[in-house]
Scaffold this motif. Structure first.
Motif, PDB file in Angstrom:
ATOM      1  N   ARG A  28      12.691  13.596 124.925  1.00  0.00           N
ATOM      2  CA  ARG A  28      13.714  14.394 124.232  1.00  0.00           C
ATOM      3  C   ARG A  28      13.134  15.031 122.975  1.00  0.00           C
ATOM      4  O   ARG A  28      13.448  16.178 122.645  1.00  0.00           O
ATOM      5  CB  ARG A  28      14.917  13.518 123.887  1.00  0.00           C
ATOM      6  N   SER A  29      12.286  14.291 122.283  1.00  0.00           N
ATOM      7  CA  SER A  29      11.646  14.850 121.090  1.00  0.00           C
ATOM      8  C   SER A  29      10.671  15.953 121.458  1.00  0.00           C
ATOM      9  O   SER A  29      10.577  16.968 120.770  1.00  0.00           O
ATOM     10  CB  SER A  29      10.917  13.733 120.332  1.00  0.00           C
ATOM     11  N   GLY A  32      12.668  18.970 122.273  1.00  0.00           N
ATOM     12  CA  GLY A  32      13.478  19.412 121.146  1.00  0.00           C
ATOM     13  C   GLY A  32      14.958  19.246 121.339  1.00  0.00           C
ATOM     14  O   GLY A  32      15.752  19.758 120.534  1.00  0.00           O
ATOM     15  N   ASP A  34      16.661  16.617 120.993  1.00  0.00           N
ATOM     16  CA  ASP A  34      17.218  15.613 120.097  1.00  0.00           C
ATOM     17  C   ASP A  34      17.556  16.200 118.735  1.00  0.00           C
ATOM     18  O   ASP A  34      18.099  15.497 117.875  1.00  0.00           O
ATOM     19  CB  ASP A  34      16.224  14.461 119.925  1.00  0.00           C
ATOM     20  N   GLN A  35      17.269  17.477 118.548  1.00  0.00           N
ATOM     21  CA  GLN A  35      17.544  18.126 117.270  1.00  0.00           C
ATOM     22  C   GLN A  35      19.005  18.568 117.204  1.00  0.00           C
ATOM     23  O   GLN A  35      19.675  18.711 118.244  1.00  0.00           O
ATOM     24  CB  GLN A  35      16.632  19.337 117.084  1.00  0.00           C
TER      25      GLN A  35
END
Length: 290
Positions: A28-29, A32, A34-35
């Motif tokens: 997810r990081s 992107g 998770d932003q």
């Protein structure tokens, strides 16, 4: 809105749950997702300003490559659909205007009202049942490359073109018929008929061009709706265009592809309406830019 659907690209791709929570968080990081939404939107906006539509989260390939393959197919569908609508609507509108107030006019206008009311997917299902299942005249679904097999491409486009062309033709019939009747009440038409021209000749030679001006606007709106509403028809006929790509991307939570498809459809709608305004001015030289 698609981001409020439960799940995200990571969970949508996991069928066996084999990844640990830490690995899922790392993915997810990496993507992107998770932003915060506003930060994701800003990243996407700055990317498209540099001509970068991003990578598909499903195929890991540039989204623009997939779009360049799908856009011509959707364009073919919309073009054939609007040509089908014009081929159906113009003769019917002329006939209805010629016999205005009669039984034939009532029958034609009533039929157009029914077509407006019936959803295009219902029309498509009826066409498939009749002409593909029972008569076996046209293929049920799929897409054939026109450069490889023009005849197969033409056969495969008949039912999708009718599915989107019939409802569009119903709208054009009503607008064009009304415009023709307005023009037929003008003095120049009475003069033409007094000189021995028949009603049909007066329509085709004198009134059709003037009556087509309001119709051009409707045709432009119909083309925009065909591009935006291709999702239903493409899904029904398994036609691999932008609409089917959009639907699959929503199911897979492929955000970059969803955003790219919607960006294309919005741009196409605006471009078609701009082209309609230009064409309207070309058909009516009296219009001046203020």
């Amino acid at each position: 809105m698609v981001r409020f659907i439960p799940g995200d690209p990571i969970t949508a791709r996991l069928t066996d749950g084999g990844l640990s929570p830490e690995a899922q968080a790392a993915l997810r990081s990496l993507y992107g997702v998770d932003q915060p939404l506003i930060q994701q939107y800003w990243s996407w906006l700055t990317s498209i300003l540099h001509g970068n539509l991003g990578l598909s989260l499903t195929t890991q390939t540039p989204v623009v490559d997939e779009l360049l393959v799908r856009i011509p197919r959707t364009f073919y569908l919309a073009l054939v659909g609007i040509l089908t609508a014009l081929a159906i609507s113009v003769p019917i509108a002329i006939t209805a205007a010629r016999y205005s107030g009669g039984r034939l006019d009532s029958l034609l206008t009533s039929a157009s009202g029914v077509l407006i009311a019936v959803p295009n997917f219902v029309i498509g299902i009826i066409l498939i049942v009749v002409f593909s299942v029972q008569v076996e005249l046209f293929p049920v679904a799929g897409y054939v490359d026109p450069s490889a097999d023009p005849a197969g491409f033409a056969l495969g486009m008949v039912l999708p073109a009718l599915t989107i062309g019939l409802p569009a033709s119903a709208v054009i019939i009503r607008v064009l018929r009304s415009s023709l009747l307005d023009e037929l009440r003008r003095d120049y038409v009475r003069t033409a008929e007094a000189r021995g021209n028949s009603r049909l000749r007066a329509i085709t030679r004198h009134t059709l061009r003037n009556a087509s001006l309001p119709t051009v606007t409707i045709v432009g709106l119909q083309v925009g709706q065909l591009l935006g509403g291709a999702l239903v028809v493409e899904t029904l006929f398994s036609y691999p265009g932008v609409g089917l790509l959009l639907l699959n991307s929503i199911t897979q939570r492929d955000y970059p592809t969803v955003q790219a498809c919607l960006l294309f459809l919005a741009f196409a709608f605006v471009f078609v309406n701009l082209l309609t305004d230009v064409l309207y001015a070309a058909l009516n030289p009296k219009l001046k830019v203020g």
